[in-house]
Design a protein around this motif. Structure first.
Motif, PDB file in Angstrom:
ATOM      1  N   GLN A  14       0.840  -1.185   0.000  1.00 41.80           N
ATOM      2  CA  GLN A  14       0.000   0.000   0.000  1.00 41.80           C
ATOM      3  C   GLN A  14       0.884   1.247   0.000  1.00 41.80           C
ATOM      4  OE1 GLN A  14      -2.311  -1.110   3.588  1.00 41.80           O
ATOM      5  NE2 GLN A  14      -4.085  -1.339   2.260  1.00 41.80           N
ATOM      6  N   ASP A  15       0.256   2.407  -0.128  1.00 42.33           N
ATOM      7  CA  ASP A  15       1.003   3.664  -0.065  1.00 42.33           C
ATOM      8  C   ASP A  15       0.136   4.688   0.658  1.00 42.33           C
ATOM      9  OD1 ASP A  15      -0.863   3.679  -2.141  1.00 42.33           O
ATOM     10  OD2 ASP A  15       0.280   5.077  -3.360  1.00 42.33           O
ATOM     11  N   ARG A  16       0.794   5.603   1.361  1.00 46.27           N
ATOM     12  CA  ARG A  16       0.079   6.608   2.134  1.00 46.27           C
ATOM     13  C   ARG A  16       0.872   7.919   2.143  1.00 46.27           C
ATOM     14  NH1 ARG A  16      -2.983   3.026   1.746  1.00 46.27           N
ATOM     15  NH2 ARG A  16      -4.309   2.031   3.318  1.00 46.27           N
ATOM     16  N   ARG A  17       0.143   9.006   2.373  1.00 44.82           N
ATOM     17  CA  ARG A  17       0.758  10.287   2.691  1.00 44.82           C
ATOM     18  C   ARG A  17       0.518  10.548   4.172  1.00 44.82           C
ATOM     19  NH1 ARG A  17       2.341  14.430  -0.345  1.00 44.82           N
ATOM     20  NH2 ARG A  17       1.271  13.549  -2.173  1.00 44.82           N
ATOM     21  N   PHE A  18       1.568  10.937   4.876  1.00 40.07           N
ATOM     22  CA  PHE A  18       1.463  11.221   6.299  1.00 40.07           C
ATOM     23  C   PHE A  18       1.419  12.738   6.494  1.00 40.07           C
ATOM     24  CE2 PHE A  18       3.184   6.995   6.005  1.00 40.07           C
ATOM     25  CZ  PHE A  18       2.518   6.309   6.998  1.00 40.07           C
TER      26      PHE A  18
END
Length: 315
Positions: A127-131
């Motif tokens: 998965q990928d995320r922006r924090f």
């Protein structure tokens, strides 16, 4: 809604792997402890819809418990469970509502695959995320109608993970659990690997690769042989030039097992000569995605098929 919160299945984020045996009859209580309705969709599981399969037509409201029963009737495969409410599927998966579902059967058990879960049989949710501020997710700030992406790879809910390799051969069950991103996978040194299964289960024969691309919701099982490395070495799995996970090599016993040229028989699916070819046109981008010039409407049924009948679709 509180954005400073992740969701999961019996867990703070994602969920424990669920394992079924072919032929097993399953009773499940689905309890929604979230502040909004959700569904529980068994992605790839061959069960009746719409209630058991848990799509848009089977909402589970806050505080509600739904009881479902089904018999597992399909070959060994790597599947997954995720939320599928309309129209907030993407947001709920982004918050963490996804988990592996594995099916075992007698044929798979006879094949020389690694199968010690957590030791040489490893699930990988990509998965990928922006924090954002305070390292929080904010789906609405990141929203894109084509699908939300983030610049940071998150593997099994972890950033910059590593795995201690203590067996020469490792089986990776890989899921693209991202909302939009494709993963173009390869190892450092272009270490070759062998794909043994895809979405539907075990492949008829093993296929060798050095690079493999997975798109959203797609699964692949691969076997990686670390036999040429020595204790203390490190091997990295990349997507393009982005490191995803580091495999730290430890001492292991030599493994001379060889995959057979043929793994499983897949029944040939034949159409009746009198069955017409069904032509389907997909078009549009963003909010204008359509099938045969119609936007999705969960209250409308556009086509019907007879269970068990094989059709040829030209899409």
């Amino acid at each position: 809604m509180d954005i400073n919160q992740t969701w999961g299945y019996n867990a703070p984020f994602l969920g424990q792997t669920i394992v079924f045996e072919k032929g097993q009859h399953v009773h499940i209580n689905l309890k929604n402890s979230l502040p909004e309705l959700t569904t529980f969709h068994w992605h790839g599981l061959n069960v009746p819809g719409p209630i058991t399969d848990g799509g848009c037509h089977a909402p589970v409201y806050p505080g509600e418990v739904k009881k479902i029963d089904f018999t597992v009737d399909q070959p060994a495969a790597t599947l997954w469970l995720h939320a599928h409410p309309c129209p907030s599927t993407a947001e709920q998966v982004w918050k963490g509502l996804a988990a592996f579902v594995l099916i075992k059967d007698a044929k798979e058990l006879k094949l020389p695959f690694p199968r010690k879960y957590g030791i040489n049989d490893i699930p990988l949710v990509l998965q990928d995320r922006r924090f954002h501020e305070n390292n929080q997710f904010d789906y609405l700030k990141d929203y894109d109608p084509d699908g939300v992406q983030g610049p940071t790879a998150v593997i099994n809910g972890t950033v910059n993970p590593y795995f201690d390799v203590r067996s020469q051969k490792i089986r990776l069950r890989i899921l693209d659990g991202a909302n939009r991103r494709e993963w173009r996978l390869h190892f450092s040194d272009d270490l070759p690997f062998v794909q043994i299964a895809s979405d539907g289960g075990i492949l008829p024969e093993p296929v060798g690769f050095t690079h493999l691309m997975l798109t959203c919701a797609e699964r692949a099982e691969v076997i990686v042989d670390f036999g040429k490395y020595k204790e203390g070495d490190k091997v990295v799995l990349y997507s393009d030039d982005i490191p995803l996970i580091t495999f730290r090599i430890h001492a292991f016993e030599k493994d001379d097992t060889v995959l057979p040229d043929h793994l499983v028989d897949i029944p040939e699916m034949k159409t009746d000569k009198n069955t017409p070819v069904r032509k389907v046109v997909m078009s549009g981008m963003d909010e204008e995605v359509m099938i045969d010039d119609k936007k999705f409407d969960m209250q409308r049924i556009d086509s019907r098929q007879q269970v068990g009948k094989v059709e040829y679709w030209d899409i």
